[in-house]
Enzyme design. Structure first.
Site, PDB file in Angstrom:
ATOM      1  N   ARG A 177       0.855  -1.185   0.000  1.00  0.00           N
ATOM      2  CA  ARG A 177       0.000   0.000   0.000  1.00  0.00           C
ATOM      3  C   ARG A 177       0.890   1.234   0.000  1.00  0.00           C
ATOM      4  NH1 ARG A 177      -4.702   1.506   4.327  1.00  0.00           N
ATOM      5  NH2 ARG A 177      -3.038   2.363   5.559  1.00  0.00           N
TER       6      ARG A 177
ATOM      7  N   THR B  10      -0.895   7.632  -0.603  1.00  0.00           N
ATOM      8  CA  THR B  10      -2.223   7.585  -1.239  1.00  0.00           C
ATOM      9  C   THR B  10      -3.097   6.439  -0.707  1.00  0.00           C
ATOM     10  OG1 THR B  10      -1.462   6.085  -2.950  1.00  0.00           O
ATOM     11  CG2 THR B  10      -1.221   8.452  -3.399  1.00  0.00           C
TER      12      THR B  10
ATOM     13  N   ASP C  32       0.519  -0.778  12.626  1.00  0.00           N
ATOM     14  CA  ASP C  32       1.003  -1.467  11.425  1.00  0.00           C
ATOM     15  C   ASP C  32       1.368  -2.907  11.792  1.00  0.00           C
ATOM     16  OD1 ASP C  32       2.843  -2.497   9.396  1.00  0.00           O
ATOM     17  OD2 ASP C  32       2.699  -0.490   8.545  1.00  0.00           O
TER      18      ASP C  32
ATOM     19  N   ASP D 295       4.933  -4.172  10.684  1.00  0.00           N
ATOM     20  CA  ASP D 295       6.019  -3.590  11.486  1.00  0.00           C
ATOM     21  C   ASP D 295       6.072  -4.241  12.866  1.00  0.00           C
ATOM     22  OD1 ASP D 295       6.631  -1.926   9.430  1.00  0.00           O
ATOM     23  OD2 ASP D 295       5.929  -0.073  10.395  1.00  0.00           O
TER      24      ASP D 295
HETATM   25  C1  PRP Z   1      -1.029  -3.716   5.005  1.00  0.00           C
HETATM   26  C2  PRP Z   1      -1.880  -4.938   5.326  1.00  0.00           C
HETATM   27  C3  PRP Z   1      -2.727  -5.078   4.080  1.00  0.00           C
HETATM   28  C4  PRP Z   1      -2.975  -3.656   3.689  1.00  0.00           C
HETATM   29  C5  PRP Z   1      -4.316  -3.228   4.192  1.00  0.00           C
HETATM   30  O1  PRP Z   1       0.044  -4.067   4.237  1.00  0.00           O
HETATM   31  O2  PRP Z   1      -1.144  -6.083   5.627  1.00  0.00           O
HETATM   32  O3  PRP Z   1      -2.077  -5.791   3.051  1.00  0.00           O
HETATM   33  O4  PRP Z   1      -1.950  -2.860   4.327  1.00  0.00           O
HETATM   34  O5  PRP Z   1      -4.662  -1.981   3.714  1.00  0.00           O
HETATM   35  P1  PRP Z   1      -5.781  -1.760   2.601  1.00  0.00           P
HETATM   36  O6  PRP Z   1      -6.928  -2.609   2.952  1.00  0.00           O
HETATM   37  O7  PRP Z   1      -6.083  -0.284   2.717  1.00  0.00           O
HETATM   38  O8  PRP Z   1      -5.196  -2.088   1.268  1.00  0.00           O
HETATM   39  P2  PRP Z   1       1.167  -3.035   3.731  1.00  0.00           P
HETATM   40  O9  PRP Z   1       0.921  -2.665   2.302  1.00  0.00           O
HETATM   41  O10 PRP Z   1       1.281  -1.897   4.695  1.00  0.00           O
HETATM   42  O11 PRP Z   1       2.461  -3.895   3.718  1.00  0.00           O
HETATM   43  P3  PRP Z   1       3.144  -4.864   4.799  1.00  0.00           P
HETATM   44  O12 PRP Z   1       2.387  -6.147   4.743  1.00  0.00           O
HETATM   45  O13 PRP Z   1       4.527  -4.995   4.274  1.00  0.00           O
HETATM   46  O14 PRP Z   1       3.100  -4.217   6.153  1.00  0.00           O
HETATM   47  N1  URA Z   2      -2.121  -1.842   7.493  1.00  0.00           N
HETATM   48  C1  URA Z   2      -1.926  -2.098   8.810  1.00  0.00           C
HETATM   49  O1  URA Z   2      -1.008  -2.853   9.175  1.00  0.00           O
HETATM   50  N2  URA Z   2      -2.736  -1.511   9.683  1.00  0.00           N
HETATM   51  C2  URA Z   2      -3.742  -0.695   9.328  1.00  0.00           C
HETATM   52  O2  URA Z   2      -4.464  -0.184  10.206  1.00  0.00           O
HETATM   53  C3  URA Z   2      -3.933  -0.431   7.964  1.00  0.00           C
HETATM   54  C4  URA Z   2      -3.101  -1.024   7.056  1.00  0.00           C
END
Ligand code: PRP
Ligand code: URA
Length: 243
Positions: free
Chosen positions: A137, A141, A235, A238
C-alpha cells in the site's frame, strides 16, 4: 471519517449472569451474508486486547497474534466442503459415520503481513502449498501496488485460503482477488482469512466479490485520515517483523 463506536457487550459464557461478566468492546456485526466473524469469546477478546496494546512488545505480539491466527485457520477450514466418510473403530467392529475433506487447497499470502499467517496454516494442513502475492500500500495515497505473484500452477483447481491480517480500505485484498481470478480460481472457492477489518473495507469487498467468504476475528470501528484501522493495532507488519 471515523465510524460510530463499536458495540459493548458482557463477555463470558451464556450460563453466567450479565452482572458476573465484564463489559468489553466487541466486533460490529455487518449485514453481509459472506462475512463470518469469530465468536467474541473472553479468550479472543483477551488476545485482541494484548495485540492492540501499544505497550505489548514484539515477542508477545507475535505469540498472541499467532493464537488468533490459529483460531482463524481452524474456523476457515469449517467452510471447506466435506463428504460423508464412515470408518470402523477398534471396538467391536463398530462403525462411525463421519466426514472427510473433499478437494485440494492452497494458501496464498499477501506479503509481507500475510506471511505471518502461513505457519498456522501449515500446522493445520501439513505440507500445504503456499503461493505469494506481493502487494504494498502506498503510504501517501493508500492505493495498493502489485509487484509480484508466484502461485501453484494448478491453483484454478484448488480452494484458496487468502491470508492478510489487516483489511483497511480493502484495496490490497481486492487486488489480490483480481490476481486469483485472472489465474482461473472461481470466486466462490476463495476464503479470505483476516484478523481485523474495517467496516468500509469489508463493505467494498462484499460488494465487489459477494461470493468470497471473509473469515475475520473483528470488524473494528472505522478508518482514520491515514486510512489506518481504528482503534486497530497499528502497522501489523512492522509490529510482527521489525519493531
Ligand atoms: C497492510 C496490510 C494489508 C494492507 C491493508 O500491508 O497487511 O495488506 O496494508 O490496507 P488496505 O486494505 O487499505 O489495502 P502493507 O501494504 O502496509 O504492507 P506490509 O504487509 O509490508 O506491512
Ligand atoms: N495496514 C496495517 O497494518 N494496519 C492498518 O491499520 C492499515 C493497514
Amino acid at each position: 471519517p471515523v465510524a460510530e463506536r463499536a458495540p459493548s457487550q458482557c463477555v463470558g459464557p451464556d450460563y453466567k449472569a450479565a452482572s458476573e461478566k465484564p463489559q468489553a468492546t466487541v466486533s460490529k456485526q455487518l449485514d453481509h451474508e459472506n462475512v463470518t466473524v469469530l465468536s467474541q469469546t473472553p479468550q479472543l477478546i483477551a488476545l485482541l486486547t494484548m495485540i492492540r496494546d501499544k505497550n505489548t512488545n514484539r515477542a508477545d505480539f507475535i505469540f498472541h497474534s499467532n493464537r488468533i491466527i490459529r483460531l482463524l485457520v481452524e474456523e476457515g477450514l469449517n467452510h471447506l466442503p466435506v463428504i460423508p466418510h464412515t470408518i470402523t473403530t477398534p471396538v467391536n467392529g463398530l462403525t462411525y459415520a463421519g466426514v472427510k475433506f473433499e478437494g485440494k487447497i492452497c494458501g496464498v499470502s499477501i506479503m509481507r503481513a500475510g506471511e505471518a499467517m502461513e505457519q498456522a496454516l501449515r500446522e493445520c494442513c501439513r505440507s500445504v502449498r503456499i503461493g505469494k502475492i506481493l502487494i504494498q500500500r502506498d503510504e501517501d495515497t493508500s492505493k495498493p501496488r502489485l509487484f509480484y505473484d508466484k502461485l501453484p500452477e494448478d491453483i484454478s483447481n484448488r480452494w484458496v485460503l487468502l491470508l492478510d491480517p489487516m483489511l483497511a480500505t480493502g484495496g490490497s485484498a481486492l487486488m489480490a482477488v483480481d490476481v486469483l481470478l485472472s489465474k482461473g480460481v472461481p470466486e466462490e472457492r476463495i476464503l479470505f482469512l483476516n484478523l481485523i477489518a474495517s467496516p468500509e473495507g469489508t463493505a467494498s469487498f462484499a460488494k465487489k466479490f459477494p461470493k468470497v467468504r471473509i473469515v475475520t476475528s473483528f470488524i473494528d470501528q472505522g478508518l482514520n485520515e491515514k486510512n489506518y484501522i481504528v482503534p486497530g493495532l497499528g502497522d501489523f507488519g512492522d509490529r510482527f517483523y521489525t519493531l
